[in-house]
Design a protein around this motif. Structure first.
Motif, PDB file in Angstrom:
ATOM      1  N   PRO A 205       1.752  -7.467  -2.653  1.00 45.82           N
ATOM      2  CA  PRO A 205       1.176  -7.604  -1.304  1.00 45.82           C
ATOM      3  C   PRO A 205       2.203  -7.445  -0.196  1.00 45.82           C
ATOM      4  CG  PRO A 205       0.323  -9.312  -2.754  1.00 45.82           C
ATOM      5  CD  PRO A 205       1.413  -8.596  -3.516  1.00 45.82           C
ATOM      6  N   GLU A 206       3.445  -7.813  -0.461  1.00 41.15           N
ATOM      7  CA  GLU A 206       4.488  -7.707   0.565  1.00 41.15           C
ATOM      8  C   GLU A 206       4.710  -6.268   0.999  1.00 41.15           C
ATOM      9  OE1 GLU A 206       4.926  -9.381  -2.388  1.00 41.15           O
ATOM     10  OE2 GLU A 206       4.610 -11.371  -1.514  1.00 41.15           O
ATOM     11  N   SER A 207       4.413  -5.297   0.126  1.00 42.40           N
ATOM     12  CA  SER A 207       4.593  -3.886   0.496  1.00 42.40           C
ATOM     13  C   SER A 207       3.660  -3.496   1.640  1.00 42.40           C
ATOM     14  CB  SER A 207       4.379  -2.970  -0.706  1.00 42.40           C
ATOM     15  OG  SER A 207       3.025  -3.008  -1.133  1.00 42.40           O
ATOM     16  N   LEU A 208       2.563  -4.229   1.812  1.00 40.57           N
ATOM     17  CA  LEU A 208       1.634  -3.943   2.910  1.00 40.57           C
ATOM     18  C   LEU A 208       2.248  -4.253   4.271  1.00 40.57           C
ATOM     19  CD1 LEU A 208      -1.601  -5.415   1.329  1.00 40.57           C
ATOM     20  CD2 LEU A 208      -1.076  -2.994   1.680  1.00 40.57           C
ATOM     21  N   LEU A 209       3.273  -5.083   4.277  1.00 37.14           N
ATOM     22  CA  LEU A 209       3.918  -5.442   5.543  1.00 37.14           C
ATOM     23  C   LEU A 209       4.630  -4.256   6.183  1.00 37.14           C
ATOM     24  CD1 LEU A 209       5.314  -8.953   4.557  1.00 37.14           C
ATOM     25  CD2 LEU A 209       3.211  -8.417   5.807  1.00 37.14           C
ATOM     26  N   GLU A 210       4.827  -3.188   5.424  1.00 34.76           N
ATOM     27  CA  GLU A 210       5.453  -1.981   5.950  1.00 34.76           C
ATOM     28  C   GLU A 210       4.475  -1.117   6.746  1.00 34.76           C
ATOM     29  OE1 GLU A 210       6.945  -0.086   2.445  1.00 34.76           O
ATOM     30  OE2 GLU A 210       8.300  -1.741   1.986  1.00 34.76           O
ATOM     31  N   LEU A 211       3.176  -1.390   6.592  1.00 36.02           N
ATOM     32  CA  LEU A 211       2.152  -0.603   7.282  1.00 36.02           C
ATOM     33  C   LEU A 211       1.847  -1.199   8.647  1.00 36.02           C
ATOM     34  CD1 LEU A 211      -0.323  -0.121   4.298  1.00 36.02           C
ATOM     35  CD2 LEU A 211       1.309   1.542   5.183  1.00 36.02           C
ATOM     36  N   SER A 212       1.358  -0.368   9.535  1.00 33.13           N
ATOM     37  CA  SER A 212       0.943  -0.870  10.841  1.00 33.13           C
ATOM     38  C   SER A 212      -0.450  -1.484  10.724  1.00 33.13           C
ATOM     39  CB  SER A 212       0.925   0.261  11.868  1.00 33.13           C
ATOM     40  OG  SER A 212      -0.162   1.135  11.617  1.00 33.13           O
ATOM     41  N   GLY A 213      -0.785  -2.300  11.702  1.00 36.17           N
ATOM     42  CA  GLY A 213      -2.122  -2.891  11.733  1.00 36.17           C
ATOM     43  C   GLY A 213      -3.201  -1.828  11.764  1.00 36.17           C
ATOM     44  N   GLN A 214      -2.961  -0.767  12.520  1.00 35.64           N
ATOM     45  CA  GLN A 214      -3.942   0.308  12.628  1.00 35.64           C
ATOM     46  C   GLN A 214      -4.154   1.003  11.284  1.00 35.64           C
ATOM     47  OE1 GLN A 214      -3.165   3.173  15.688  1.00 35.64           O
ATOM     48  NE2 GLN A 214      -4.901   4.448  15.113  1.00 35.64           N
ATOM     49  N   GLN A 215      -3.086   1.226  10.534  1.00 39.98           N
ATOM     50  CA  GLN A 215      -3.220   1.863   9.222  1.00 39.98           C
ATOM     51  C   GLN A 215      -4.088   1.020   8.294  1.00 39.98           C
ATOM     52  OE1 GLN A 215       1.090   2.173   8.668  1.00 39.98           O
ATOM     53  NE2 GLN A 215       0.816   4.366   8.255  1.00 39.98           N
ATOM     54  N   ILE A 216      -3.893  -0.274   8.310  1.00 37.20           N
ATOM     55  CA  ILE A 216      -4.671  -1.159   7.442  1.00 37.20           C
ATOM     56  C   ILE A 216      -6.123  -1.212   7.904  1.00 37.20           C
ATOM     57  CG2 ILE A 216      -4.954  -3.548   6.652  1.00 37.20           C
ATOM     58  CD1 ILE A 216      -1.853  -3.717   6.714  1.00 37.20           C
ATOM     59  N   ARG A 217      -6.343  -1.316   9.209  1.00 39.13           N
ATOM     60  CA  ARG A 217      -7.713  -1.327   9.735  1.00 39.13           C
ATOM     61  C   ARG A 217      -8.451  -0.057   9.343  1.00 39.13           C
ATOM     62  NH1 ARG A 217      -5.026  -3.562  14.252  1.00 39.13           N
ATOM     63  NH2 ARG A 217      -4.896  -1.532  15.259  1.00 39.13           N
ATOM     64  N   GLU A 218      -7.795   1.091   9.516  1.00 39.02           N
ATOM     65  CA  GLU A 218      -8.445   2.367   9.216  1.00 39.02           C
ATOM     66  C   GLU A 218      -8.707   2.552   7.725  1.00 39.02           C
ATOM     67  OE1 GLU A 218      -5.838   5.252  10.981  1.00 39.02           O
ATOM     68  OE2 GLU A 218      -6.584   4.855  13.010  1.00 39.02           O
ATOM     69  N   ALA A 219      -7.863   1.966   6.883  1.00 41.78           N
ATOM     70  CA  ALA A 219      -7.983   2.164   5.445  1.00 41.78           C
ATOM     71  C   ALA A 219      -8.867   1.130   4.762  1.00 41.78           C
ATOM     72  CB  ALA A 219      -6.594   2.145   4.813  1.00 41.78           C
ATOM     73  N   PHE A 220      -9.318   0.109   5.486  1.00 40.54           N
ATOM     74  CA  PHE A 220     -10.091  -0.938   4.813  1.00 40.54           C
ATOM     75  C   PHE A 220     -11.356  -0.405   4.132  1.00 40.54           C
ATOM     76  CE2 PHE A 220     -12.637  -4.680   4.126  1.00 40.54           C
ATOM     77  CZ  PHE A 220     -11.709  -5.517   3.527  1.00 40.54           C
ATOM     78  N   PRO A 221     -12.107   0.540   4.725  1.00 37.87           N
ATOM     79  CA  PRO A 221     -13.270   1.077   4.002  1.00 37.87           C
ATOM     80  C   PRO A 221     -12.881   1.726   2.658  1.00 37.87           C
ATOM     81  CG  PRO A 221     -13.421   1.649   6.312  1.00 37.87           C
ATOM     82  CD  PRO A 221     -12.047   1.056   6.102  1.00 37.87           C
ATOM     83  N   LYS A 222     -11.732   2.384   2.615  1.00 36.81           N
ATOM     84  CA  LYS A 222     -11.256   2.979   1.371  1.00 36.81           C
ATOM     85  C   LYS A 222     -10.949   1.888   0.341  1.00 36.81           C
ATOM     86  CE  LYS A 222      -7.739   6.153  -0.374  1.00 36.81           C
ATOM     87  NZ  LYS A 222      -6.595   6.996  -0.040  1.00 36.81           N
ATOM     88  N   VAL A 223     -10.347   0.789   0.798  1.00 35.19           N
ATOM     89  CA  VAL A 223     -10.056  -0.346  -0.087  1.00 35.19           C
ATOM     90  C   VAL A 223     -11.360  -0.915  -0.622  1.00 35.19           C
ATOM     91  CG1 VAL A 223      -9.128  -2.697  -0.149  1.00 35.19           C
ATOM     92  CG2 VAL A 223      -7.860  -0.881   1.025  1.00 35.19           C
ATOM     93  N   ARG A 224     -12.302  -1.140   0.269  1.00 33.04           N
ATOM     94  CA  ARG A 224     -13.607  -1.670  -0.133  1.00 33.04           C
ATOM     95  C   ARG A 224     -14.268  -0.748  -1.155  1.00 33.04           C
ATOM     96  NH1 ARG A 224     -18.595  -0.842   0.544  1.00 33.04           N
ATOM     97  NH2 ARG A 224     -20.158  -2.462   0.738  1.00 33.04           N
ATOM     98  N   ASN A 225     -14.247   0.555  -0.894  1.00 28.46           N
ATOM     99  CA  ASN A 225     -14.848   1.522  -1.813  1.00 28.46           C
ATOM    100  C   ASN A 225     -14.160   1.495  -3.177  1.00 28.46           C
ATOM    101  OD1 ASN A 225     -16.591   2.292   0.220  1.00 28.46           O
ATOM    102  ND2 ASN A 225     -15.436   4.114   0.771  1.00 28.46           N
ATOM    103  N   GLY A 226     -12.841   1.337  -3.182  1.00 30.04           N
ATOM    104  CA  GLY A 226     -12.104   1.277  -4.444  1.00 30.04           C
ATOM    105  C   GLY A 226     -12.493   0.070  -5.271  1.00 30.04           C
TER     106      GLY A 226
END
Length: 174
Positions: free
Chosen positions: A87-108
């Motif tokens: 989970p710590e690797s997610l700290l390298e991403l911006s908030g916008q990247q995580i917000r935009e990718a959440f549907p992909k995470v949900r789909n996965g």
């Protein structure tokens, strides 16, 4: 009663972390989920609320435990977005990247659960020998909204072989 407030608009994770550490009067160390929640939040997106909604959606499929295990969801998210499982690797991403990718995470996550339910007859997370089996399957099934993972018989057989081999060899027992 008046409360002092200061609005901070930044995507700089270091600044967000410093502010939250200073506001944290109890001196408790902030975990990865709390930090991610802080810098992904905006008026349209609340990571904790999205996790709660995910849990509620998973209840009808018998996998609400996935939504209750924030570490498991964060590890699935890291696998999907960073090709790592920490989970710590997610700290390298911006908030916008995580917000935009959440549907992909949900789909996965939903794709992995759908595969386990329909193809492997696993009807609940408690029936898995290791919850960590969900992580690589989530990464495999992660696609943006409107796309589905298509696979042929050969890939299907490989997925089944990987799953059962992982179960019997204690591959994901950590």
């Amino acid at each position: 009663m008046k409360l002092p407030a200061q609005i901070l608009k930044t995507e700089d994770r270091a600044i967000v972390a410093i502010v939250f550490e200073r506001v944290n009067r109890l001196g408790m160390k902030l975990d990865t989920l709390q930090l991610l929640s802080a810098w992904t939040w905006n008026e349209d997106f609340d990571l904790l609320e999205n996790f709660k909604n995910l849990k509620e959606e998973l209840e009808e499929f018998g996998f609400s435990e996935v939504g209750e295990d924030c570490d498991l969801i964060l590890r699935c998210t890291a696998a999907i977005l960073k090709k790592e499982t920490t989970p710590e690797s997610l700290l390298e991403l911006s908030g916008q990247q995580i917000r935009e990718a959440f549907p992909k995470v949900r789909n996965g996550i939903f794709g992995a659960i759908d595969f386990m339910r329909k193809q492997l007859k696993v009807t609940a997370l408690k029936n898995l020998p290791y919850p960590g089996l969900l992580i690589p399957l989530s990464a495999f099934f992660a696609e943006p909204d409107g796309k589905e993972v298509s696979y042929d018989t050969r890939v299907y057989n490989q997925l089944k072989k990987w799953f059962w081999r992982s179960c019997f060899t204690n591959r994901y027992s950590i």
